[in-house]
Design a protein around this motif. Structure first.
Motif, mmCIF file in Angstrom:
data_model
loop_
_atom_site.group_PDB
_atom_site.id
_atom_site.type_symbol
_atom_site.label_atom_id
_atom_site.label_comp_id
_atom_site.label_asym_id
_atom_site.label_seq_id
_atom_site.Cartn_x
_atom_site.Cartn_y
_atom_site.Cartn_z
ATOM 1 N N UNK A 135 0.846 -1.198 0.000
ATOM 2 C CA UNK A 135 0.000 0.000 0.000
ATOM 3 C C UNK A 135 0.885 1.253 0.000
ATOM 4 N N UNK A 136 1.995 1.171 0.718
ATOM 5 C CA UNK A 136 2.870 2.347 0.862
ATOM 6 C C UNK A 136 3.527 2.771 -0.449
ATOM 7 N N UNK A 137 3.684 1.845 -1.399
ATOM 8 C CA UNK A 137 4.335 2.236 -2.667
ATOM 9 C C UNK A 137 3.342 2.842 -3.667
ATOM 10 N N UNK A 138 2.050 2.795 -3.374
ATOM 11 C CA UNK A 138 1.050 3.291 -4.337
ATOM 12 C C UNK A 138 1.223 4.777 -4.670
ATOM 13 N N UNK A 139 1.381 5.676 -3.662
ATOM 14 C CA UNK A 139 1.552 7.100 -4.011
ATOM 15 C C UNK A 139 2.797 7.342 -4.874
ATOM 16 N N UNK A 140 3.852 6.601 -4.576
ATOM 17 C CA UNK A 140 5.101 6.721 -5.350
ATOM 18 C C UNK A 140 4.865 6.273 -6.795
ATOM 19 N N UNK A 141 4.147 5.156 -6.955
ATOM 20 C CA UNK A 141 3.829 4.635 -8.288
ATOM 21 C C UNK A 141 2.952 5.607 -9.068
ATOM 22 N N UNK A 142 2.049 6.233 -8.353
ATOM 23 C CA UNK A 142 1.050 7.110 -8.990
ATOM 24 C C UNK A 142 1.688 8.325 -9.660
ATOM 25 N N UNK A 143 2.892 8.680 -9.229
ATOM 26 C CA UNK A 143 3.559 9.862 -9.797
ATOM 27 C C UNK A 143 3.774 9.739 -11.299
ATOM 28 N N UNK A 144 4.089 8.517 -11.767
ATOM 29 C CA UNK A 144 4.409 8.344 -13.191
ATOM 30 C C UNK A 144 3.592 7.258 -13.885
ATOM 31 N N UNK A 145 2.570 6.748 -13.223
ATOM 32 C CA UNK A 145 1.790 5.645 -13.787
ATOM 33 C C UNK A 145 0.311 5.827 -13.470
ATOM 34 N N UNK A 146 -0.524 5.154 -14.258
ATOM 35 C CA UNK A 146 -1.935 5.043 -13.890
ATOM 36 C C UNK A 146 -2.107 3.730 -13.146
ATOM 37 N N UNK A 147 -2.971 3.733 -12.134
ATOM 38 C CA UNK A 147 -3.139 2.558 -11.277
ATOM 39 C C UNK A 147 -4.570 2.019 -11.370
ATOM 40 N N UNK A 148 -4.665 0.696 -11.439
ATOM 41 C CA UNK A 148 -5.959 0.032 -11.557
ATOM 42 C C UNK A 148 -6.008 -1.196 -10.653
ATOM 43 N N UNK A 149 -7.236 -1.645 -10.397
ATOM 44 C CA UNK A 149 -7.457 -2.905 -9.669
ATOM 45 C C UNK A 149 -8.223 -3.847 -10.583
ATOM 46 N N UNK A 150 -7.809 -5.115 -10.596
ATOM 47 C CA UNK A 150 -8.547 -6.180 -11.280
ATOM 48 C C UNK A 150 -8.562 -7.365 -10.324
ATOM 49 N N UNK A 151 -9.741 -7.679 -9.777
ATOM 50 C CA UNK A 151 -9.763 -8.672 -8.702
ATOM 51 C C UNK A 151 -11.053 -9.476 -8.672
ATOM 52 N N UNK A 152 -10.915 -10.749 -8.288
ATOM 53 C CA UNK A 152 -12.066 -11.579 -7.949
ATOM 54 C C UNK A 152 -12.428 -11.280 -6.491
ATOM 55 N N UNK A 153 -13.620 -10.715 -6.298
ATOM 56 C CA UNK A 153 -14.035 -10.336 -4.947
ATOM 57 C C UNK A 153 -15.544 -10.309 -4.908
ATOM 58 N N UNK A 154 -16.123 -10.717 -3.772
ATOM 59 C CA UNK A 154 -17.580 -10.622 -3.747
ATOM 60 C C UNK A 154 -18.057 -9.359 -3.034
ATOM 61 N N UNK A 155 -19.318 -9.066 -3.264
ATOM 62 C CA UNK A 155 -19.889 -7.750 -2.970
ATOM 63 C C UNK A 155 -19.682 -7.309 -1.524
ATOM 64 N N UNK A 156 -20.117 -8.133 -0.562
ATOM 65 C CA UNK A 156 -20.053 -7.723 0.849
ATOM 66 C C UNK A 156 -18.625 -7.440 1.289
ATOM 67 N N UNK A 157 -17.720 -8.318 0.897
ATOM 68 C CA UNK A 157 -16.323 -8.146 1.312
ATOM 69 C C UNK A 157 -15.703 -6.908 0.662
ATOM 70 N N UNK A 158 -15.987 -6.694 -0.618
ATOM 71 C CA UNK A 158 -15.420 -5.529 -1.294
ATOM 72 C C UNK A 158 -15.977 -4.236 -0.703
ATOM 73 N N UNK A 159 -17.285 -4.191 -0.492
ATOM 74 C CA UNK A 159 -17.885 -2.979 0.080
ATOM 75 C C UNK A 159 -17.316 -2.684 1.469
#
Length: 198
Positions: A90-114
């Protein structure tokens, strides 16, 4: 500009059925039975696909395992509390965001994701998300990767996908996305440096 796509379970969040069961139950036999009766079933996958509601799934779990009714109630009520962020990633996300676009692709069900979406503000850093239950698709089905590319207008050759499961990486590579097999935070950081994302 690169696109870095993250899986959630065991990449950004710890998901370990054994750890969950150890935290909720003492009896080894009960834990073994619950693992088979819940986590290892096609019903769990249908929850991720969004074709079964949580209540429907719970009813089926209990119908198939009436002797475990009480334990299934406890497990389904409390398991999501064991979804903890993997802090180093999680801590590297802001650093990555400086020069990249960030996305999530995940198998997850509704209650847990919410639940996790409501609890953690770092989701706001992402430029887009494909979550299985919303799309009625699952990794490693090719259509879910194609959907990611089409919805966000991504070029596969500029897109890197981080996942902890080999089959999911292979499926991404079949549509031209570059795969990064996740093993641990240190290796991930090194690989992201190697591709010039960090």
């Amino acid at each position: 500009m690169r696109n870095i796509v993250f899986d959630l379970g065991n990449v950004l969040f710890k998901f370990d059925p054994d750890e969950i069961l150890d935290g909720l139950f003492k009896d080894p036999l009960i834990k073994r039975k619950l693992k088979e009766a819940v986590f290892k079933t096609s019903i769990w996958k249908e929850l991720d696909r969004g074709t079964l509601s949580f209540e429907e799934a719970k009813k089926i779990f209990i119908e198939k395992n009436p002797d475990l009714k009480e334990e299934i109630d406890i497990l389904l009520k409390d398991w999501k509390n064991y979804l903890h962020p993997i802090t180093e990633n999680i801590e590297i996300l802001p650093e990555l965001k400086e020069n990249n676009k960030l996305f999530i692709l995940s198998n997850f069900h509704k209650e847990a994701f919410n639940y996790i979406r409501g609890k953690y503000s770092f989701f706001d850093i992402f430029d887009g998300m494909i979550i299985s239950y919303k799309e009625k698709l699952l990794k490693p089905e090719k259509e879910i990767y194609q959907l990611l590319l089409n919805r966000y207008n991504l070029k596969p050759e500029e897109t890197f996908f981080v996942d902890d499961i080999v089959e999911n990486i292979m499926a991404a590579e079949e549509v031209g996305i570059k795969g990064i097999l996740y093993t641990d935070p240190e290796s991930l950081r090194e690989l992201l440096k190697r591709i010039g994302a960090l």
